[in-house]
Scaffold this motif. Structure first.
Motif, short mmCIF file in Angstrom:
data_model
loop_
_atom_site.label_atom_id
_atom_site.label_comp_id
_atom_site.label_asym_id
_atom_site.label_seq_id
_atom_site.Cartn_x
_atom_site.Cartn_y
_atom_site.Cartn_z
N ARG A 119 -8.51 -4.42 -10.88
CA ARG A 119 -8.26 -4.03 -12.26
C ARG A 119 -7.86 -2.56 -12.41
O ARG A 119 -6.90 -2.21 -13.10
N GLU A 120 -8.61 -1.67 -11.72
CA GLU A 120 -8.35 -0.24 -11.90
C GLU A 120 -6.97 0.16 -11.37
O GLU A 120 -6.28 0.99 -11.95
N LEU A 121 -6.53 -0.48 -10.26
CA LEU A 121 -5.20 -0.17 -9.73
C LEU A 121 -4.11 -0.84 -10.55
O LEU A 121 -3.01 -0.32 -10.68
N LEU A 173 -0.82 0.87 -12.28
CA LEU A 173 0.56 0.38 -12.22
C LEU A 173 1.15 0.27 -13.62
O LEU A 173 2.28 0.69 -13.87
N ASP A 174 0.38 -0.28 -14.56
CA ASP A 174 0.88 -0.46 -15.92
C ASP A 174 1.07 0.87 -16.63
O ASP A 174 1.98 1.02 -17.46
N PRO A 188 -3.01 -7.36 4.71
CA PRO A 188 -2.87 -6.77 3.37
C PRO A 188 -3.50 -5.39 3.30
O PRO A 188 -4.62 -5.17 3.77
N LEU A 189 -2.78 -4.44 2.74
CA LEU A 189 -3.28 -3.07 2.62
C LEU A 189 -3.43 -2.71 1.15
O LEU A 189 -2.65 -3.17 0.31
N MET A 190 -4.42 -1.88 0.83
CA MET A 190 -4.58 -1.41 -0.53
C MET A 190 -3.63 -0.25 -0.78
O MET A 190 -3.45 0.62 0.08
N PHE A 191 -2.98 -0.25 -1.94
CA PHE A 191 -2.06 0.82 -2.28
C PHE A 191 -2.83 2.04 -2.79
O PHE A 191 -3.83 1.92 -3.48
N THR A 192 -2.32 3.22 -2.45
CA THR A 192 -2.84 4.44 -3.05
C THR A 192 -2.17 4.63 -4.41
O THR A 192 -1.12 4.03 -4.69
N ILE A 216 3.01 -7.79 -7.86
CA ILE A 216 2.14 -6.75 -7.30
C ILE A 216 0.92 -6.56 -8.19
O ILE A 216 -0.22 -6.51 -7.73
N GLY A 217 1.16 -6.47 -9.51
CA GLY A 217 0.06 -6.26 -10.44
C GLY A 217 -0.95 -7.38 -10.44
O GLY A 217 -2.15 -7.15 -10.65
N SER A 218 -0.49 -8.61 -10.16
CA SER A 218 -1.39 -9.76 -10.24
C SER A 218 -2.41 -9.80 -9.10
O SER A 218 -3.42 -10.50 -9.21
#
Length: 230
Positions: free
Chosen positions: A112-114, A118-119, A69-73, A106-108
């Protein structure tokens, strides 16, 4: 950039490619020397990454390998949100639902900050002027035939209102601002043809599969049309 980040970038670069990439091409993309690239490939192989190929031939990541799993920019999240919202606006009911479900999934799993990024995406999708399919058929039938590489029988009306019945081998669906277009091999014309979905009156899914691989046919159509593969 740390070595771990560089190795992940190399995996991503390989993952994006469907065909072997030359070492010099990968090294230039990552901003490293050829010697460093070969050393990084050896390190990834030692850790279990199924990278095939060799110097002078090229390298490819075997299909099916999953990255951790990678963190999205923020930019990646904006791209994902824009693409999903475009599909939700332009697609049929099932495609809209799938796009919104994907965004929710994806959002789930984001921090929180990312998730807030997205929202609150700052990239918006403008209104579409595309004509909706006018026939009494579910466009999902076309996408299902693409996945199964099976033939379709369509009742089609061209721009001169001439009606024909065609048996086609679906290759791809293009989504444009003004229309949705099926790219297919047409048995009636014995050639590639494009069919606007809003001019298809009906679709019948056939059990017959077409003999040539869809990817090979699509590549042949791209080459004839002068379309460069992404």
């Amino acid at each position: 950039m740390s070595r771990a980040e560089r190795l992940l970038d190399l995996l991503q670069a390989l993952r994006r490619r469907r065909y072997p990439a030359a070492g010099a091409e990968l090294a230039a993309e990552l901003g490293v020397s050829l010697r460093t690239l070969y050393r990084d490939i050896a390190s990834l192989r030692a850790q279990g990454a199924p990278i095939e190929g060799e110097a002078g031939v090229g390298f490819v990541l075997r299909h099916g390998f999953l990255l951790p799993p990678l963190m999205f920019t923020p930019e990646e999240l904006e791209a994902l949100a824009l693409g999903a919202r475009w599909a939700a606006d332009r697609g049929d009911q099932r495609l809209r639902g799938a796009a919104l479900d994907a965004l929710a999934k994806i959002g789930s799993v984001l921090p929180r900050e990312l998730a807030d990024e997205l929202d609150g995406s700052r990239l918006l999708v403008g209104p579409s002027g595309a004509a909706e399919p006018s026939g009494d058929f579910d466009p999902a039938l076309v996408r299902d035939a693409l996945r199964r590489q099976s033939k379709l029988r369509i009742a089609y009306r061209d721009k001169a209102e001439a009606a024909t019945s065609r048996t086609v081998w679906p290759l791809a669906v293009g989504y444009f601002d003004r229309a949705q277009v099926l790219v297919a091999w047409c048995e009636l014309r014995e050639d590639f043809r494009c069919f606007r979905l809003d001019r298809i009156a009906s679709v019948e899914a056939l059990t017959d599969r077409y003999s040539s691989p869809r990817k090979a046919l699509l590549r042949q159509w791209r080459e004839r049309e002068g379309i460069v593969e992404a």
